[in-house]
Every structure is written in structure tokens, then in C-alpha cells.
Design an enzyme around this catalytic site. Structure first.
Site, PDB file in Angstrom:
ATOM      1  N   THR A  91      46.424  31.902  35.873  1.00 57.24           N
ATOM      2  CA  THR A  91      45.517  32.899  36.421  1.00 57.24           C
ATOM      3  C   THR A  91      45.247  32.621  37.895  1.00 57.24           C
ATOM      4  OG1 THR A  91      44.562  33.178  34.242  1.00 57.24           O
ATOM      5  CG2 THR A  91      43.300  34.062  36.069  1.00 57.24           C
ATOM      6  N   LYS A 109      25.866  19.908  43.853  1.00 55.75           N
ATOM      7  CA  LYS A 109      24.541  19.596  44.387  1.00 55.75           C
ATOM      8  C   LYS A 109      23.472  20.443  43.704  1.00 55.75           C
ATOM      9  CE  LYS A 109      26.466  18.844  49.007  1.00 55.75           C
ATOM     10  NZ  LYS A 109      26.553  19.523  50.316  1.00 55.75           N
ATOM     11  N   ARG A 126      36.327  32.350  37.624  1.00 51.40           N
ATOM     12  CA  ARG A 126      36.421  31.910  36.223  1.00 51.40           C
ATOM     13  C   ARG A 126      35.283  30.949  35.958  1.00 51.40           C
ATOM     14  NH1 ARG A 126      41.723  29.767  33.085  1.00 51.40           N
ATOM     15  NH2 ARG A 126      41.967  32.020  32.987  1.00 51.40           N
ATOM     16  N   HIS A 136      38.573  38.458  29.368  1.00 54.60           N
ATOM     17  CA  HIS A 136      39.559  38.042  30.377  1.00 54.60           C
ATOM     18  C   HIS A 136      40.326  39.290  30.826  1.00 54.60           C
ATOM     19  CE1 HIS A 136      42.347  35.772  32.611  1.00 54.60           C
ATOM     20  NE2 HIS A 136      42.684  34.836  31.736  1.00 54.60           N
TER      21      HIS A 136
HETATM   22  C1  NCD Z   1      44.177  32.163  28.642  1.00 53.13           C
HETATM   23  C2  NCD Z   1      42.724  31.896  28.994  1.00 53.13           C
HETATM   24  O1  NCD Z   1      42.447  31.198  29.974  1.00 53.13           O
HETATM   25  O2  NCD Z   1      41.895  32.435  28.278  1.00 53.13           O
HETATM   26  N1  NCD Z   1      45.065  31.675  29.623  1.00 53.13           N
HETATM   27  C3  NCD Z   1      45.390  32.484  30.660  1.00 53.13           C
HETATM   28  O3  NCD Z   1      44.564  32.880  31.448  1.00 53.13           O
HETATM   29  N2  NCD Z   1      46.667  32.891  30.727  1.00 53.13           N
HETATM   30  C4  NCD Z   1      44.562  31.759  27.287  1.00 53.13           C
HETATM   31  C5  NCD Z   1      44.293  30.353  26.874  1.00 53.13           C
HETATM   32  O4  NCD Z   1      43.813  29.528  27.655  1.00 53.13           O
HETATM   33  O5  NCD Z   1      44.612  30.061  25.716  1.00 53.13           O
END
Ligand code: NCD
Length: 307
Positions: free
Chosen positions: A55, A83, A104, A132
Site C-alpha cells: 500500500t 512525543k 494507515r 481499506h
Molecule cells: C492488506 C491489509 O493491509 O489489510 N494488505 C494490503 O494492504 N495489501 C491485507 C493484509 O494485510 O492481510
């Protein structure tokens, strides 16, 4: 108009807006070179409070391939988060430096909370076990390219449906198209959360069944979306070890499947897809990685209003 919008939830955009992203992604796929200066002078900020390979890199590669630049952190430990800085303060700060942010966070709802304090677009790059939406853009673009469209599909989702945020987002997104059926394949302990069943599937009268054995249903699927068991969301190591190898897709099981099945996986894979099927024409998970970058290129360009 997508300019200036946030992307927090897969249903934030209308179907027409999504289509405009896929059309742009397809133009980029055809002639990437003519988009190489589209984001000159623009900066993407990547705030990754949780680990990531695809990502974060695909966001960064997307912005760089559009001629823009990237700053950010992949380790909150190296920023003022350590901090004790709050999300609103971090966002107000970063939003003064960059034009668009991908975030994220392990806490569900954190990117939405951040968006309340942001003068620039915030993209949810995964919030805890919740949603996501850019993986979903990736998955949708892959489905469009390999299946030719989004209707009349039986979609099997297999593995950790409880904590797998990519699954939650994909169901939300696909539930908006015609004649979709879901087959939800998981151990009892990792079944899909109730809110997805009631608010999305039952609410819209979308047919779905919940089963435990992949072998029993694989022959009916047009798409098989495999997922890993989400180790980091378990409270108890023993439960993880007991459940982690619940499903392993191998040549034997694939013999039962349709000839035009499309196998998708958001990756990373742990054990749930045997390496022996990587060369099978039905394995689409490596193509899917590339589509993720094109989808993010199109998304960034649209939110910045440069395409
Ligand atoms: C996924 C996530 O981060 O949710 N990965 C990703 O972004 N391709 C899937 C996972 O971590 O299993």
C-alpha cells in the site's frame, strides 16, 4: 467532481465517480508516459502508523510516476507521535506542507477523525480491522480487467472475514452492483462481522451463505478472494496458531473450480495459497499488485483535480 474529497469508506464515491477513476486508470495503463508530469509540484504525505509494503510503496510509486513528490513516515516512532502528539495536530501540521495525505492507522475510524481536521484530501490506507478502500479500488479494477465488469458474479471470500478489512470493503463496494452473490468461507470464529451482514447484505437483500469448507463451494465461484489470518488483530497467540492454516488453496482444490475462476488476494500471503498455483492462469494476485498502483495514480489525480 472528486476534487478535494476524502476517501474514507468504499461507499464515499458514487458509482459514476468510481467509473471515472477506472477509466482514467485504463488510460494510464495504455499510455503511462503521457501522465508523467500530471502532478508536477504536488506532494503526497504518507502517514503509516502500521506496517505496509504494497500500500505504501504503491502510493509512493503512483505519485512519483505522476511527477509528484512524497514525504512521510512508515514508523510513527520516528515522528512526534512518540512525543504524544494528537492526530488533529499531526494532520494540521502535515496538511500545511503537502497537497494530499494517505494514512494507515491501527485504530478503526482514525482516518475519518483525521479528515475532520484536514483542509486537504485524506485517503484511508487501512484503519484497523475496519476498511481499506484503496485496496478495494485495486480489487475492483482487477475484476473489471479480468471479468469485463462487476455484475452477475458469484464471489467467494475465504479466510479471516472477521478482521480482514479488505473483505469488509470489497463486500461494501460489490454490493452496489447487479446480481452479485457472496459465499463467505471461514472458520466459525472468523465469520464476517454482524454489521456487514445486517447493514449491507440483509439490508439490500443480497444473497449470501456462510460455509466452513472451501472444497464444497469452489465449483460455483467466478471470483475467489483469499485472505490471510490477521495475526496482529488476535488477542491470543494460541487461537492464531490454531486458525492460521484453516485454508490452503492448492492444485487439488483448484481442480474442482471453473476454468475462468479469478483468484485474488490482497497480499501478503502467508500459507493460504500454495506456490504451486502461482503459474495457473486463474491466479490474478500478481496482476492485482500492478492494478493497485494504476488505481492509486488515478485516485490521486482525481482528488487533486488535475485530471
Ligand atoms: C492488506 C491489509 O493491509 O489489510 N494488505 C494490503 O494492504 N495489501 C491485507 C493484509 O494485510 O492481510
Amino acid at each position: 467532481m472528486l476534487k478535494g474529497k476524502h476517501l474514507i469508506d468504499p461507499q464515499d464515491f458514487s458509482l459514476e465517480e468510481l467509473e471515472s477513476i477506472f477509466e482514467l486508470a485504463e488510460e494510464i495503463i495504455k499510455d503511462q508516459n503521457s501522465f508523467k508530469d500530471l502532478c508536477t509540484g504536488k506532494i503526497l504525505g504518507t502517514l503509516f502508523y502500521e506496517p505496509s509494503t504494497r500500500t505504501r510503496f504503491s502510493f509512493e510509486a503512483a505519485m512519483l510516476r505522476l511527477g509528484g513528490r512524497v514525504i512521510g513516515f512508515s514508523e510513527p516512532g520516528s515522528s512526534s507521535v512518540m512525543k504524544g502528539e494528537s492526530i488533529p495536530d499531526t494532520i494540521r501540521t502535515v496538511a500545511s506542507y503537502v497537497d494530499i495525505i494517505a494514512m494507515r492507522h491501527p485504530k478503526e475510524g482514525a482516518p475519518k477523525y483525521a479528515s475532520y481536521y484536514s483542509s486537504i484530501p485524506i485517503i484511508n490506507a487501512g484503519d484497523g480491522g475496519h476498511q481499506h478502500p484503496t485496496q478495494t479500488l485495486t480489487d475492483l479494477l482487477t475484476i473489471k480487467e479480468v471479468k469485463g465488469g462487476f455484475s452477475d458474479l458469484t464471489i467467494g471470500l475465504c479466510g479471516d472475514l472477521k478482521f480482514g478489512r479488505t473483505v469488509h470493503s470489497l463486500i461494501k463496494a460489490m454490493s452496489r452492483y447487479e446480481n452479485i452473490k457472496f459465499i463467505l468461507i471461514s472458520p466459525k470464529e472468523l465469520q464476517i462481522p454482524n454489521y456487514i451482514k445486517t447493514e449491507i447484505l440483509e439490508n439490500k437483500d443480497i444473497p449470501f451463505i456462510e460455509v466452513e469448507r472451501l472444497e464444497d463451494v469452489i465449483d460455483s465461484l467466478d471470483i475467489l478472494y483469499m485472505t490471510r489470518v490477521q495475526k496482529e488483530r488476535f488477542f491470543n497467540e494460541a487461537d492464531y496458531i490454531r486458525l492460521k492454516d484453516s485454508y490452503i488453496l492448492d492444485r487439488e482444490k483448484l481442480k474442482l473450480a471453473k476454468k475462468d475462476l479469478a483468484i485474488l488476494h490482497p497480499l501478503p500471503r502467508v500459507n493460504e495459497i500454495s506456490y504451486e498455483i502461482d503459474d495457473d492462469p486463474r491466479a490474478c494476485y500478481f496482476q492485482q499488485i500492478k492494478y493497485g498502483m494504476y488505481a492509486r495514480m488515478a485516485l490521486i489525480a482525481k482528488l487533486l483535480g488535475v485530471a
